[in-house]
Design a protein around this motif. Sequence first.
Motif, PDB file in Angstrom:
ATOM      1  N   HIS A  18       0.804  -1.225   0.000  1.00  0.00           N
ATOM      2  CA  HIS A  18       0.000   0.000   0.000  1.00  0.00           C
ATOM      3  C   HIS A  18       0.836   1.274   0.000  1.00  0.00           C
ATOM      4  CE1 HIS A  18       0.895  -0.444   4.269  1.00  0.00           C
ATOM      5  NE2 HIS A  18       0.649   0.838   4.382  1.00  0.00           N
ATOM      6  N   THR A  19       2.115   1.189   0.299  1.00  0.00           N
ATOM      7  CA  THR A  19       2.965   2.384   0.292  1.00  0.00           C
ATOM      8  C   THR A  19       3.440   2.735  -1.119  1.00  0.00           C
ATOM      9  OG1 THR A  19       5.045   1.176   0.670  1.00  0.00           O
ATOM     10  CG2 THR A  19       3.784   1.857   2.621  1.00  0.00           C
ATOM     11  N   LYS A  20       3.185   1.872  -2.096  1.00  0.00           N
ATOM     12  CA  LYS A  20       3.668   2.087  -3.462  1.00  0.00           C
ATOM     13  C   LYS A  20       2.678   2.853  -4.334  1.00  0.00           C
ATOM     14  CE  LYS A  20       7.385  -0.359  -2.749  1.00  0.00           C
ATOM     15  NZ  LYS A  20       8.668   0.261  -2.594  1.00  0.00           N
ATOM     16  N   PHE A  21       1.459   3.062  -3.856  1.00  0.00           N
ATOM     17  CA  PHE A  21       0.466   3.820  -4.615  1.00  0.00           C
ATOM     18  C   PHE A  21      -0.456   4.519  -3.639  1.00  0.00           C
ATOM     19  CE2 PHE A  21      -0.322  -0.754  -4.708  1.00  0.00           C
ATOM     20  CZ  PHE A  21      -1.498  -0.866  -4.004  1.00  0.00           C
ATOM     21  N   SER A  22      -1.116   5.556  -4.118  1.00  0.00           N
ATOM     22  CA  SER A  22      -1.967   6.329  -3.206  1.00  0.00           C
ATOM     23  C   SER A  22      -3.439   6.029  -3.485  1.00  0.00           C
ATOM     24  CB  SER A  22      -1.703   7.826  -3.371  1.00  0.00           C
ATOM     25  OG  SER A  22      -1.975   8.215  -4.696  1.00  0.00           O
ATOM     26  N   GLY A  23      -4.221   6.197  -2.462  1.00  0.00           N
ATOM     27  CA  GLY A  23      -5.653   5.962  -2.581  1.00  0.00           C
ATOM     28  C   GLY A  23      -6.419   7.271  -2.572  1.00  0.00           C
ATOM     29  N   GLY A  24      -7.623   7.216  -3.040  1.00  0.00           N
ATOM     30  CA  GLY A  24      -8.489   8.381  -3.040  1.00  0.00           C
ATOM     31  C   GLY A  24      -9.699   8.135  -2.163  1.00  0.00           C
ATOM     32  N   LEU A 133     -11.138 -21.455   1.853  1.00  0.00           N
ATOM     33  CA  LEU A 133     -12.029 -20.811   2.819  1.00  0.00           C
ATOM     34  C   LEU A 133     -12.554 -19.442   2.373  1.00  0.00           C
ATOM     35  CD1 LEU A 133      -9.992 -21.674   6.032  1.00  0.00           C
ATOM     36  CD2 LEU A 133     -12.164 -22.706   5.309  1.00  0.00           C
ATOM     37  N   VAL A 134     -12.017 -18.884   1.294  1.00  0.00           N
ATOM     38  CA  VAL A 134     -12.436 -17.554   0.845  1.00  0.00           C
ATOM     39  C   VAL A 134     -13.522 -17.708  -0.212  1.00  0.00           C
ATOM     40  CG1 VAL A 134     -11.692 -15.359  -0.149  1.00  0.00           C
ATOM     41  CG2 VAL A 134     -10.138 -16.633   1.345  1.00  0.00           C
ATOM     42  N   ASP A 135     -14.650 -17.044   0.022  1.00  0.00           N
ATOM     43  CA  ASP A 135     -15.805 -17.164  -0.869  1.00  0.00           C
ATOM     44  C   ASP A 135     -15.877 -16.066  -1.920  1.00  0.00           C
ATOM     45  OD1 ASP A 135     -17.077 -19.419   0.598  1.00  0.00           O
ATOM     46  OD2 ASP A 135     -17.123 -17.934   2.210  1.00  0.00           O
ATOM     47  N   GLU A 136     -15.470 -14.853  -1.558  1.00  0.00           N
ATOM     48  CA  GLU A 136     -15.564 -13.723  -2.481  1.00  0.00           C
ATOM     49  C   GLU A 136     -14.290 -12.891  -2.406  1.00  0.00           C
ATOM     50  OE1 GLU A 136     -19.147 -11.429  -2.219  1.00  0.00           O
ATOM     51  OE2 GLU A 136     -20.405 -13.210  -2.008  1.00  0.00           O
ATOM     52  N   PHE A 137     -13.943 -12.299  -3.554  1.00  0.00           N
ATOM     53  CA  PHE A 137     -12.737 -11.493  -3.680  1.00  0.00           C
ATOM     54  C   PHE A 137     -13.108 -10.117  -4.217  1.00  0.00           C
ATOM     55  CE2 PHE A 137     -11.660 -15.897  -3.995  1.00  0.00           C
ATOM     56  CZ  PHE A 137     -10.427 -16.036  -3.388  1.00  0.00           C
ATOM     57  N   TYR A 138     -12.553  -9.088  -3.609  1.00  0.00           N
ATOM     58  CA  TYR A 138     -12.755  -7.701  -4.042  1.00  0.00           C
ATOM     59  C   TYR A 138     -11.373  -7.092  -4.292  1.00  0.00           C
ATOM     60  CZ  TYR A 138     -17.526  -8.263  -2.362  1.00  0.00           C
ATOM     61  OH  TYR A 138     -18.810  -8.702  -2.170  1.00  0.00           O
ATOM     62  N   PHE A 139     -11.002  -6.987  -5.560  1.00  0.00           N
ATOM     63  CA  PHE A 139      -9.711  -6.422  -5.933  1.00  0.00           C
ATOM     64  C   PHE A 139      -9.932  -5.011  -6.458  1.00  0.00           C
ATOM     65  CE2 PHE A 139      -8.983 -11.042  -7.015  1.00  0.00           C
ATOM     66  CZ  PHE A 139      -8.154 -11.316  -5.941  1.00  0.00           C
ATOM     67  N   VAL A 140      -9.220  -4.045  -5.894  1.00  0.00           N
ATOM     68  CA  VAL A 140      -9.247  -2.686  -6.422  1.00  0.00           C
ATOM     69  C   VAL A 140      -7.906  -2.470  -7.108  1.00  0.00           C
ATOM     70  CG1 VAL A 140      -9.401  -0.224  -5.888  1.00  0.00           C
ATOM     71  CG2 VAL A 140     -10.873  -1.862  -4.689  1.00  0.00           C
ATOM     72  N   GLU A 173     -13.905   6.893  -9.586  1.00  0.00           N
ATOM     73  CA  GLU A 173     -13.518   8.232 -10.037  1.00  0.00           C
ATOM     74  C   GLU A 173     -12.013   8.400 -10.165  1.00  0.00           C
ATOM     75  OE1 GLU A 173     -15.308  11.365  -7.729  1.00  0.00           O
ATOM     76  OE2 GLU A 173     -17.259  10.376  -7.769  1.00  0.00           O
ATOM     77  N   SER A 174     -11.258   7.724  -9.333  1.00  0.00           N
ATOM     78  CA  SER A 174      -9.798   7.826  -9.322  1.00  0.00           C
ATOM     79  C   SER A 174      -9.146   7.112 -10.504  1.00  0.00           C
ATOM     80  CB  SER A 174      -9.248   7.248  -8.026  1.00  0.00           C
ATOM     81  OG  SER A 174      -9.622   5.881  -7.923  1.00  0.00           O
ATOM     82  N   GLY A 175      -9.933   6.358 -11.256  1.00  0.00           N
ATOM     83  CA  GLY A 175      -9.383   5.553 -12.338  1.00  0.00           C
ATOM     84  C   GLY A 175      -9.107   4.130 -11.918  1.00  0.00           C
ATOM     85  N   CYS A 176      -9.290   3.840 -10.658  1.00  0.00           N
ATOM     86  CA  CYS A 176      -9.146   2.466 -10.171  1.00  0.00           C
ATOM     87  C   CYS A 176     -10.324   1.638 -10.687  1.00  0.00           C
ATOM     88  CB  CYS A 176      -9.129   2.420  -8.638  1.00  0.00           C
ATOM     89  SG  CYS A 176      -7.689   3.186  -7.903  1.00  0.00           S
ATOM     90  N   ILE A 177     -10.090   0.360 -10.813  1.00  0.00           N
ATOM     91  CA  ILE A 177     -11.149  -0.556 -11.221  1.00  0.00           C
ATOM     92  C   ILE A 177     -11.411  -1.523 -10.073  1.00  0.00           C
ATOM     93  CG2 ILE A 177     -11.864  -2.347 -12.855  1.00  0.00           C
ATOM     94  CD1 ILE A 177      -9.983  -1.005 -14.891  1.00  0.00           C
ATOM     95  N   ALA A 178     -12.644  -1.572  -9.615  1.00  0.00           N
ATOM     96  CA  ALA A 178     -13.042  -2.484  -8.544  1.00  0.00           C
ATOM     97  C   ALA A 178     -13.643  -3.725  -9.174  1.00  0.00           C
ATOM     98  CB  ALA A 178     -14.041  -1.795  -7.614  1.00  0.00           C
ATOM     99  N   LEU A 179     -13.069  -4.872  -8.852  1.00  0.00           N
ATOM    100  CA  LEU A 179     -13.506  -6.158  -9.388  1.00  0.00           C
ATOM    101  C   LEU A 179     -14.015  -7.044  -8.259  1.00  0.00           C
ATOM    102  CD1 LEU A 179     -10.405  -6.755 -11.692  1.00  0.00           C
ATOM    103  CD2 LEU A 179     -12.668  -5.940 -12.403  1.00  0.00           C
ATOM    104  N   HIS A 180     -15.192  -7.609  -8.459  1.00  0.00           N
ATOM    105  CA  HIS A 180     -15.802  -8.492  -7.455  1.00  0.00           C
ATOM    106  C   HIS A 180     -15.946  -9.883  -8.073  1.00  0.00           C
ATOM    107  CE1 HIS A 180     -19.724  -9.576  -5.069  1.00  0.00           C
ATOM    108  NE2 HIS A 180     -18.705 -10.331  -4.715  1.00  0.00           N
ATOM    109  N   TYR A 181     -15.274 -10.858  -7.471  1.00  0.00           N
ATOM    110  CA  TYR A 181     -15.301 -12.245  -7.937  1.00  0.00           C
ATOM    111  C   TYR A 181     -15.858 -13.138  -6.845  1.00  0.00           C
ATOM    112  CZ  TYR A 181     -11.953 -10.983 -11.655  1.00  0.00           C
ATOM    113  OH  TYR A 181     -11.339 -10.425 -12.722  1.00  0.00           O
ATOM    114  N   VAL A 182     -16.486 -14.237  -7.259  1.00  0.00           N
ATOM    115  CA  VAL A 182     -16.881 -15.290  -6.338  1.00  0.00           C
ATOM    116  C   VAL A 182     -16.141 -16.570  -6.715  1.00  0.00           C
ATOM    117  CG1 VAL A 182     -19.143 -14.336  -5.776  1.00  0.00           C
ATOM    118  CG2 VAL A 182     -18.929 -15.947  -7.668  1.00  0.00           C
TER     119      VAL A 182
END
Length: 184
Positions: A18-24, A133-140, A173-182
């Motif tokens: 998380h120190t390599k990029f900034s969040g909005g 054990l992980v059911d869903e993934f949220y990658f930003v 809005e920041s240009g990030c893409i939020a991906l939701h997987y199951v």
Amino acid sequence: MRKVIYGINLSLDGCCDHTKFSGGEDILEYFTQLMHGVDLIIYGRKTYELMVPYWPDVAKDQNTSKADSEFAKTFDAIDKVVFSRTLDDIEDNKTKVIRGDLKDAMLKLKQQPGGNISIGGVNLPLQMIEHGLVDEFYFVIHPVIVGEGRGLLEAKGLKENQGLKLIESKVLESGCIALHYVKQ
């Protein structure tokens, strides 16, 4: 049975440091919404010590942004479990330390009544993924190539393919893409 969800920020080249990029603010808003269905957060010691006392302190700060404040208050209100062999007991009455077998403890937690269980960090979630054990993934995904730093999937311990199905994608809005997987 409760679902285990895993959310994390990544660069285009898979770096999760998380120190390599900034969040909005839009990223905090996204994760705040995700946490509304969560009533238990699980971390390993390292991630727990990054998140606490940082976010609980932000929750008390009157001079913080609206997005920071809302995430911090949401985060602070949720019970937490820390899997650790080295961490002493925690004085926070909303946090419990578990030293036992990860898989057995997680299966018991999943069977308890309640909302979603959120996991964070890298090492602990990878162990949970290995155990199925992980059911869903949220990658930003942040629109940056950092060229260095820890990659999320550097661990080569997966014994079998982890098939996922894309449920939703959203451009922030920041240009990030939020991906939701199951998990399939």
